[in-house]
Design a protein around this motif. Structure first.
Motif, PDB file in Angstrom:
ATOM      1  N   UNK A  54       0.865  -1.185   0.000  1.00 21.97           N
ATOM      2  CA  UNK A  54       0.000   0.000   0.000  1.00 21.97           C
ATOM      3  C   UNK A  54       0.897   1.229   0.000  1.00 21.97           C
ATOM      4  N   UNK A  55       0.499   2.240  -0.759  1.00 22.27           N
ATOM      5  CA  UNK A  55       1.381   3.386  -0.965  1.00 22.27           C
ATOM      6  C   UNK A  55       0.620   4.704  -0.865  1.00 22.27           C
ATOM      7  N   UNK A  56       1.370   5.757  -0.610  1.00 18.36           N
ATOM      8  CA  UNK A  56       0.786   7.086  -0.601  1.00 18.36           C
ATOM      9  C   UNK A  56       0.723   7.656  -2.009  1.00 18.36           C
ATOM     10  N   UNK A  57      -0.342   8.395  -2.281  1.00 17.83           N
ATOM     11  CA  UNK A  57      -0.515   9.012  -3.599  1.00 17.83           C
ATOM     12  C   UNK A  57      -0.900  10.471  -3.427  1.00 17.83           C
ATOM     13  N   UNK A  58      -0.234  11.343  -4.176  1.00 19.23           N
ATOM     14  CA  UNK A  58      -0.550  12.770  -4.117  1.00 19.23           C
ATOM     15  C   UNK A  58      -1.915  13.003  -4.760  1.00 19.23           C
ATOM     16  N   UNK A  59      -2.786  13.708  -4.049  1.00 19.66           N
ATOM     17  CA  UNK A  59      -4.139  13.942  -4.548  1.00 19.66           C
ATOM     18  C   UNK A  59      -4.124  14.781  -5.825  1.00 19.66           C
ATOM     19  N   UNK A  60      -3.363  15.845  -5.843  1.00 23.66           N
ATOM     20  CA  UNK A  60      -3.390  16.760  -6.984  1.00 23.66           C
ATOM     21  C   UNK A  60      -2.720  16.180  -8.224  1.00 23.66           C
ATOM     22  N   UNK A  61      -1.555  15.594  -8.056  1.00 23.95           N
ATOM     23  CA  UNK A  61      -0.799  15.112  -9.216  1.00 23.95           C
ATOM     24  C   UNK A  61      -1.069  13.658  -9.554  1.00 23.95           C
ATOM     25  N   UNK A  62      -1.541  12.888  -8.591  1.00 21.31           N
ATOM     26  CA  UNK A  62      -1.740  11.469  -8.800  1.00 21.31           C
ATOM     27  C   UNK A  62      -0.458  10.664  -8.716  1.00 21.31           C
ATOM     28  N   UNK A  63       0.638  11.305  -8.355  1.00 19.10           N
ATOM     29  CA  UNK A  63       1.924  10.625  -8.268  1.00 19.10           C
ATOM     30  C   UNK A  63       1.933   9.649  -7.093  1.00 19.10           C
ATOM     31  N   UNK A  64       2.360   8.420  -7.346  1.00 19.34           N
ATOM     32  CA  UNK A  64       2.441   7.396  -6.307  1.00 19.34           C
ATOM     33  C   UNK A  64       3.866   7.332  -5.770  1.00 19.34           C
ATOM     34  N   UNK A  65       3.998   7.301  -4.457  1.00 24.54           N
ATOM     35  CA  UNK A  65       5.301   7.202  -3.811  1.00 24.54           C
ATOM     36  C   UNK A  65       5.501   5.763  -3.324  1.00 24.54           C
ATOM     37  N   UNK A  66       6.258   5.000  -4.089  1.00 24.59           N
ATOM     38  CA  UNK A  66       6.491   3.600  -3.760  1.00 24.59           C
ATOM     39  C   UNK A  66       7.580   3.472  -2.695  1.00 24.59           C
ATOM     40  N   UNK A  67       7.395   2.532  -1.793  1.00 27.70           N
ATOM     41  CA  UNK A  67       8.355   2.304  -0.720  1.00 27.70           C
ATOM     42  C   UNK A  67       8.668   0.813  -0.625  1.00 27.70           C
ATOM     43  N   UNK A  68       9.805   0.483  -0.043  1.00 30.34           N
ATOM     44  CA  UNK A  68      10.231  -0.906   0.097  1.00 30.34           C
ATOM     45  C   UNK A  68       9.659  -1.514   1.380  1.00 30.34           C
ATOM     46  N   UNK A  69       9.443  -2.813   1.338  1.00 32.65           N
ATOM     47  CA  UNK A  69       8.978  -3.527   2.522  1.00 32.65           C
ATOM     48  C   UNK A  69      10.032  -3.468   3.620  1.00 32.65           C
ATOM     49  N   UNK A  70       9.577  -3.281   4.848  1.00 38.36           N
ATOM     50  CA  UNK A  70      10.462  -3.270   6.002  1.00 38.36           C
ATOM     51  C   UNK A  70       9.645  -3.649   7.228  1.00 38.36           C
ATOM     52  N   UNK A  71      10.272  -3.699   8.395  1.00 36.14           N
ATOM     53  CA  UNK A  71       9.545  -4.007   9.614  1.00 36.14           C
ATOM     54  C   UNK A  71       8.436  -2.986   9.857  1.00 36.14           C
ATOM     55  N   UNK A  72       8.651  -1.739   9.391  1.00 38.71           N
ATOM     56  CA  UNK A  72       7.651  -0.687   9.558  1.00 38.71           C
ATOM     57  C   UNK A  72       6.383  -0.965   8.760  1.00 38.71           C
ATOM     58  N   UNK A  73       6.428  -1.944   7.849  1.00 41.18           N
ATOM     59  CA  UNK A  73       5.244  -2.289   7.060  1.00 41.18           C
ATOM     60  C   UNK A  73       4.222  -3.082   7.867  1.00 41.18           C
ATOM     61  N   UNK A  74       4.619  -3.580   9.036  1.00 40.04           N
ATOM     62  CA  UNK A  74       3.758  -4.474   9.812  1.00 40.04           C
ATOM     63  C   UNK A  74       3.306  -3.826  11.114  1.00 40.04           C
ATOM     64  N   UNK A  75       2.000  -3.923  11.374  1.00 40.19           N
ATOM     65  CA  UNK A  75       1.428  -3.324  12.563  1.00 40.19           C
ATOM     66  C   UNK A  75       0.428  -4.273  13.224  1.00 40.19           C
ATOM     67  N   UNK A  76       0.194  -4.076  14.504  1.00 37.58           N
ATOM     68  CA  UNK A  76      -0.726  -4.916  15.261  1.00 37.58           C
ATOM     69  C   UNK A  76      -1.824  -4.031  15.841  1.00 37.58           C
ATOM     70  N   UNK A  77      -3.072  -4.371  15.511  1.00 36.54           N
ATOM     71  CA  UNK A  77      -4.234  -3.618  15.964  1.00 36.54           C
ATOM     72  C   UNK A  77      -4.904  -4.312  17.148  1.00 36.54           C
ATOM     73  N   UNK A  78      -5.345  -3.530  18.092  1.00 31.11           N
ATOM     74  CA  UNK A  78      -6.222  -4.005  19.164  1.00 31.11           C
ATOM     75  C   UNK A  78      -7.395  -3.033  19.226  1.00 31.11           C
TER      76      UNK A  78
END
Length: 218
Positions: free
Chosen positions: A166-190
């Motif tokens: 999942x990636x961030x996308x600029x609303x005005x330009x539509x540009x997608x900012x791709x990022x690499x998988x890392x530990x920060x990609x994983x989260x735990x919800x309660x």
């Protein structure tokens, strides 16, 4: 107190500090409650007692997909609580893609601190001029009964998130900012879910999100 980046691997969006929000709901009693994805053995998105027409729109753009790999609990209350926890996540992302911090969808599926959390997440995206794209996956769900009251049932729902695609996308330009998988990609919800006796809808009341969740990786 867990802290969480917005639900996208956000290193390329803005400075990390600007994207971190405290993922902690309020301490209200359950008695204060206000009224294009896929799944594997997942509970239905709504209780049969509540017609789809009475529930808010939580549809998402075609370029953003939520995946809920949830096994359905055998307990009906736990199944309903898990289904509406997923709807809370859908509603939060609906608000982001609609760029509406006051979106009625998340307000329908939440109260107390969870509603404030959803609004703050959406507002952060709107203020930054960002939306979301790609695929966001949720899995490894667990449910447990909590102490409620004579008029309220409560269930704690936990699950993991993999936002590596999942990636961030600029609303005005539509540009997608791709990022690499890392530990920060994983989260735990309660998420503490609650349902009053006069309503079949389960609403999120309190949410905690732990970032860099090693138990969710792999």
């Amino acid at each position: 107190m867990a802290r969480r980046a917005l639900p996208i691997t956000a290193a390329a969006l803005t400075t990390t500090a600007a994207l971190l929000l405290t993922a902690c709901g309020g301490s209200e009693s359950p008695d204060d409650i206000k009224g294009a994805d896929t799944a594997s053995k997942s509970p239905s998105t709504s209780s049969p007692a509540v017609p789809e027409s009475d529930r808010p729109d939580v549809s998402l753009p075609k370029d953003f997909r939520l995946v809920f790999d949830f096994d359905e609990p055998s307990d009906p209350d736990h199944a309903a609580a898990l289904a509406d926890a997923a709807n809370y996540i859908r509603a939060l992302n609906h608000g982001i893609t609609q760029q509406n911090p006051d979106d009625p969808a998340y307000q329908f599926y939440s109260g107390a601190g969870a509603a404030r959390y959803a609004k703050s997440q959406i507002q952060e995206y709107v203020d930054g001029g960002w939306t979301v794209t790609g695929t966001d996956r949720y899995y490894a769900a667990e449910t447990s009964s909590m102490d409620g009251s004579k008029t309220t049932k409560t269930v704690m729902v936990t699950f993991c998130e993999d936002q590596s695609k999942a990636y961030g996308k600029e609303v005005k330009s539509g540009k997608v900012h791709y990022t690499e998988e890392s530990l920060a990609s994983y989260q735990k919800f309660s998420i503490l879910m609650a349902s009053q006796s006069d309503s079949p809808v389960w609403r999120a009341q309190h949410i905690t999100v732990a970032g860099k969740a090693k138990e969710c990786q792999g």
